[in-house]
Design a protein around this motif. Structure first.
Motif, mmCIF file in Angstrom:
data_model
loop_
_atom_site.group_PDB
_atom_site.id
_atom_site.type_symbol
_atom_site.label_atom_id
_atom_site.label_comp_id
_atom_site.label_asym_id
_atom_site.label_seq_id
_atom_site.Cartn_x
_atom_site.Cartn_y
_atom_site.Cartn_z
ATOM 1 N N UNK A 56 58.963 73.958 32.765
ATOM 2 C CA UNK A 56 57.861 74.906 32.949
ATOM 3 C C UNK A 56 56.747 74.633 31.934
ATOM 4 N N UNK A 57 57.131 74.427 30.676
ATOM 5 C CA UNK A 57 56.129 74.210 29.636
ATOM 6 C C UNK A 57 55.326 72.935 29.881
ATOM 7 N N UNK A 58 55.990 71.872 30.340
ATOM 8 C CA UNK A 58 55.237 70.640 30.620
ATOM 9 C C UNK A 58 54.385 70.778 31.874
ATOM 10 N N UNK A 59 54.827 71.572 32.811
ATOM 11 C CA UNK A 59 53.988 71.870 33.988
ATOM 12 C C UNK A 59 52.750 72.628 33.529
ATOM 13 N N UNK A 60 52.936 73.612 32.674
ATOM 14 C CA UNK A 60 51.818 74.395 32.140
ATOM 15 C C UNK A 60 50.850 73.480 31.393
ATOM 16 N N UNK A 61 51.402 72.545 30.631
ATOM 17 C CA UNK A 61 50.594 71.607 29.855
ATOM 18 C C UNK A 61 49.797 70.667 30.768
ATOM 19 N N UNK A 62 50.278 70.491 31.993
ATOM 20 C CA UNK A 62 49.629 69.566 32.918
ATOM 21 C C UNK A 62 50.262 68.194 32.934
ATOM 22 N N UNK A 63 51.371 68.021 32.224
ATOM 23 C CA UNK A 63 52.096 66.753 32.182
ATOM 24 C C UNK A 63 53.152 66.768 33.289
ATOM 25 N N UNK A 64 52.713 66.538 34.508
ATOM 26 C CA UNK A 64 53.565 66.699 35.686
ATOM 27 C C UNK A 64 54.696 65.677 35.722
ATOM 28 N N UNK A 65 54.449 64.448 35.298
ATOM 29 C CA UNK A 65 55.536 63.463 35.274
ATOM 30 C C UNK A 65 56.668 63.921 34.360
ATOM 31 N N UNK A 66 56.326 64.396 33.182
ATOM 32 C CA UNK A 66 57.318 64.898 32.249
ATOM 33 C C UNK A 66 57.986 66.158 32.813
ATOM 34 N N UNK A 67 57.201 67.011 33.442
ATOM 35 C CA UNK A 67 57.752 68.224 34.063
ATOM 36 C C UNK A 67 58.786 67.847 35.121
ATOM 37 N N UNK A 68 58.472 66.854 35.955
ATOM 38 C CA UNK A 68 59.433 66.400 36.974
ATOM 39 C C UNK A 68 60.753 65.988 36.327
ATOM 40 N N UNK A 69 60.684 65.248 35.247
ATOM 41 C CA UNK A 69 61.898 64.822 34.547
ATOM 42 C C UNK A 69 62.724 66.045 34.149
ATOM 43 N N UNK A 70 62.079 67.030 33.524
ATOM 44 C CA UNK A 70 62.809 68.204 33.038
ATOM 45 C C UNK A 70 63.315 69.079 34.181
ATOM 46 N N UNK A 71 62.567 69.157 35.270
ATOM 47 C CA UNK A 71 63.090 69.904 36.438
ATOM 48 C C UNK A 71 64.350 69.219 36.966
ATOM 49 N N UNK A 72 64.355 67.899 36.996
ATOM 50 C CA UNK A 72 65.571 67.189 37.429
ATOM 51 C C UNK A 72 66.734 67.500 36.489
ATOM 52 N N UNK A 73 66.470 67.520 35.179
ATOM 53 C CA UNK A 73 67.527 67.851 34.216
ATOM 54 C C UNK A 73 68.049 69.276 34.430
ATOM 55 N N UNK A 74 67.173 70.144 34.897
ATOM 56 C CA UNK A 74 67.554 71.538 35.157
ATOM 57 C C UNK A 74 68.202 71.717 36.527
ATOM 58 N N UNK A 75 68.199 70.641 37.337
ATOM 59 C CA UNK A 75 68.741 70.753 38.687
ATOM 60 C C UNK A 75 67.814 71.515 39.615
ATOM 61 N N UNK A 76 66.515 71.411 39.395
ATOM 62 C CA UNK A 76 65.517 72.157 40.166
ATOM 63 C C UNK A 76 64.409 71.231 40.650
#
Length: 102
Positions: A56-76
């Motif tokens: 969520x925080x990386x999505x908010x930051x606008x770093x969508x590639x990094x956000x995608x990585x963390x969503x995958x780690x979260x299973x989302x």
């Protein structure tokens, strides 16, 4: 911290309530628009809950590639909702884990 109303009212304080874990402290700082302080709470945390907040925080930051990585780690998946709605969803979910009767 037992419910969303209490959590939201605590945002007027200068620091988060002491009884919050890393993930909820991160969301507390995010609720005050303090991205760096929020990120510091979960940057070295592990687990799916921390990954969801981190995403969520990386999505908010606008770093969508990094956000995608963390969503995958979260299973989302990257959500199709506003950042504000996602913040509320994550916060409610984590608070429910603390107090399942809510």
């Amino acid at each position: 911290m037992t419910n969303m109303t209490t959590f939201l009212s605590s945002l007027d304080r200068p620091t988060p309530p002491a009884d919050l874990g890393h993930e909820l402290r991160a969301l507390w700082w995010a609720g005050r628009s303090e991205w760096s302080k929020a990120h510091a709470q979960v940057d070295s945390s592990s687990g799916r809950r921390a990954a969801w907040v981190h995403a969520y925080l990386h999505r908010w930051e606008g770093d969508i590639d990094n956000a995608h990585y963390w969503y995958r780690q979260a299973g989302r998946q990257l959500p199709d909702q506003s950042l504000d709605n996602e913040w509320h969803e994550i916060t409610r979910s984590l608070l429910r884990e603390l107090s399942p009767q809510l």
